[in-house]
Write a protein that holds these residues in place. Structure first.
Motif, PDB file in Angstrom:
ATOM      1  N   VAL A  48       3.678  80.534   1.770  1.00  0.00           N
ATOM      2  CA  VAL A  48       3.944  79.395   2.654  1.00  0.00           C
ATOM      3  C   VAL A  48       2.655  78.946   3.337  1.00  0.00           C
ATOM      4  O   VAL A  48       2.346  77.744   3.402  1.00  0.00           O
ATOM      5  N   ILE A  49       1.858  79.919   3.829  1.00  0.00           N
ATOM      6  CA  ILE A  49       0.589  79.588   4.468  1.00  0.00           C
ATOM      7  C   ILE A  49      -0.346  78.919   3.463  1.00  0.00           C
ATOM      8  O   ILE A  49      -0.985  77.897   3.751  1.00  0.00           O
ATOM      9  N   ALA A  50      -0.448  79.492   2.267  1.00  0.00           N
ATOM     10  CA  ALA A  50      -1.339  78.924   1.247  1.00  0.00           C
ATOM     11  C   ALA A  50      -0.926  77.500   0.903  1.00  0.00           C
ATOM     12  O   ALA A  50      -1.777  76.597   0.809  1.00  0.00           O
ATOM     13  N   LEU A  51       0.370  77.276   0.731  1.00  0.00           N
ATOM     14  CA  LEU A  51       0.842  75.941   0.375  1.00  0.00           C
ATOM     15  C   LEU A  51       0.605  74.960   1.516  1.00  0.00           C
ATOM     16  O   LEU A  51       0.191  73.807   1.291  1.00  0.00           O
ATOM     17  N   ALA A  52       0.829  75.393   2.756  1.00  0.00           N
ATOM     18  CA  ALA A  52       0.610  74.518   3.901  1.00  0.00           C
ATOM     19  C   ALA A  52      -0.849  74.074   3.982  1.00  0.00           C
ATOM     20  O   ALA A  52      -1.147  72.890   4.175  1.00  0.00           O
ATOM     21  N   VAL A  53      -1.774  75.026   3.806  1.00  0.00           N
ATOM     22  CA  VAL A  53      -3.201  74.716   3.911  1.00  0.00           C
ATOM     23  C   VAL A  53      -3.664  73.833   2.756  1.00  0.00           C
ATOM     24  O   VAL A  53      -4.324  72.803   2.951  1.00  0.00           O
ATOM     25  N   LEU A  54      -3.326  74.229   1.545  1.00  0.00           N
ATOM     26  CA  LEU A  54      -3.804  73.500   0.367  1.00  0.00           C
ATOM     27  C   LEU A  54      -3.208  72.100   0.291  1.00  0.00           C
ATOM     28  O   LEU A  54      -3.899  71.136  -0.064  1.00  0.00           O
ATOM     29  N   ASP A  55      -1.925  71.981   0.626  1.00  0.00           N
ATOM     30  CA  ASP A  55      -1.303  70.651   0.648  1.00  0.00           C
ATOM     31  C   ASP A  55      -1.983  69.744   1.670  1.00  0.00           C
ATOM     32  O   ASP A  55      -2.250  68.561   1.405  1.00  0.00           O
TER      33      ASP A  55
END
Length: 450
Positions: A293-300
């Motif tokens: 979730v953190i990775a997706l939030a940052v990359l998005d």
């Protein structure tokens, strides 16, 4: 070609005979023995040195035959100076008295960093990140699954050297799942795109069309992140809302510690562009999906704001956790597809990847093929070395073949961020390594008895 006594091995810097005013400096790529017992080798010309010791890479006069000599320290230093290499990261394996340097401006290409367990991969990566912090203004965000960089702001000594003072002056933030206030590692569900929300909930827009449709209609509420998704769903009389409620409850999403619930989130911190932001994604203990979730939030968010062209180095340690070709959950796929997009198109927007892992086969080939820089530490697998030789065709095979015999901390650097393929031994870190190996406890010896 020459005598078996010639002191040249792959990675050696050499110069042509110094009798004329203009001479060449080059690098030995490959050395072998002929059937007659002579030494035979191949290499590349790196540039020409004039009578004043100045090097230029724009011209190299042809020659038919010349003697090769071992390059001096000053001659090798001229190669680094001409290329703009200023990041001192260690010493050359073949000539330990000479400092090995990287070109900071060429971190505007994607970098692949690999080495098997115990090779010193994370420690060496820390050395390079320290040098980038000291010598550049390039912000970085570090996805840290094993707490290897959580002490990046903790210096190992009270020394007052320029390097130590520079690191003390950098804005280095460490966000943790257990952190409070601005040091908390959190994401905001309402800021996700519809596709990313669906990935978190494991929803397919066709297979789960009724639930997906309800999700599109209820998650636009401005208080959805603070109050959670369940109150909005319970207020909806669509039968599919009950199904979505069961899905949220079965996933125990309300208990995930990753949600911001109205507080600060990770992208609020990154928008301020600290010099380095370490994300302790390995600290999530409740649900394995939280680090994704953190990775997706940052990359998005970085991708959505790409047109601003604010450069940032995206460092992903143990990158197979986020971009393996084998992980196939909806959340894994969403993260991997975003990384593939950044690898293919992010460079021109200032989104530059540095991926570190144990094996190249653990990284999706569409990501690996976009990397222009290679840092290779000890690698014993012939299969992995063959794959690296295929993907990184600019690396001399003889230098790749030395990888299984590397000592801890030795590495091969090749690509745009070095003037020439380089075998080096990394220097000591200035900061503490957070995730160093645990030693084997010694046996307690019993005192002798009479």
């Amino acid at each position: 070609m020459g005598s078996i006594d010639a002191p040249f091995v792959p990675g050696s810097f050499v110069t042509t005979g110094r009798s004329s005013g203009l001479r060449h400096i080059g690098l030995i790529d490959h050395v072998t023995l002929t059937d007659t017992g002579a030494l035979s080798g191949e290499g590349r010309v790196l540039g020409s040195i004039d009578a004043d010791g100045n090097l230029t890479t724009s011209r190299a006069s042809p020659f038919f035959e010349t003697a090769l000599l071992k390059a001096t320290a000053d001659e090798i230093e001229s190669v680094y100076q001409a290329a703009g290499a200023t990041l001192g990261v260690g010493t050359l394996v073949e000539t330990p008295e000479i400092e090995a340097k990287l070109i900071p401006s060429r971190f505007n290409r994607h970098t692949f960093w690999c080495g098997q367990s115990g090779s010193g991969k994370t420690y060496a990566l820390g050395v390079v990140l320290e040098q980038l912090l000291i010598h550049t203004a390039l912000p970085m965000v570090i996805f840290d699954p094993n707490a290897g960089f959580v002490r990046l702001r903790d210096l190992r000594s009270d020394s007052q050297t320029d390097a130590h003072r520079a690191l003390r002056g950098r804005d280095i933030r460490v966000l943790r799942p257990a952190g409070q206030g601005p040091e908390a590692l959190r994401a905001r569900f309402r800021d996700f795109s519809m596709q990313s929300r669906a990935a978190v909930l494991r929803l397919d827009p066709i297979v789960d069309r009724d639930e997906y449709n309800v999700l599109t209609r209820v998650t636009g509420d401005k208080d959805i992140d603070r109050e959670g998704i369940l109150p909005a769903l319970r207020a909806n009389d669509d039968p599919a809302a009950d199904l979505l409620i069961k899905r949220v409850e079965n996933l125990r999403m309300a208990d995930w510690t990753v949600w911001a619930h109205g507080g600060a989130d990770v992208n609020t911190v990154l928008d301020e562009r600290p010099d380095a932001t370490v994300l302790d994604i390995g600290g999530f203990a409740y649900h394995p999906g939280e680090k994704l979730v953190i990775a997706l939030a940052v990359l998005d968010d970085l991708w959505a704001k790409r047109e601003a062209r604010r450069p940032i180095l995206i460092v992903i340690d143990e990158a197979h956790n986020l971009c393996s070709p084998d992980n196939d959950s909806p959340l894994h796929r969403a993260v991997r597809e975003r990384i593939i997009q950044i690898a293919a198109e992010g460079r021109k927007f200032g989104l530059w990847l540095l991926l570190s892992t144990q094996r190249p086969s653990k990284i999706h080939p569409s990501i690996l093929s976009q990397c222009d820089n290679l840092a290779l530490m000890r690698m014993s697998s012939p299969v992995d070395l063959t794959e690296l030789a295929t993907v990184f065709g600019f690396v001399p095979p003889s230098m790749l073949a030395r990888s299984p015999r590397f000592q801890q901390g030795e590495a091969l650097f090749a690509g745009g961020f070095v003037p020439a393929p380089t075998l080096l031994k990394v220097q000591e870190r200035l900061t503490h390594e957070g995730g160093s190996d645990v030693g084997v406890p010694p046996a307690l010896m019993s005192p002798p008895t009479d």
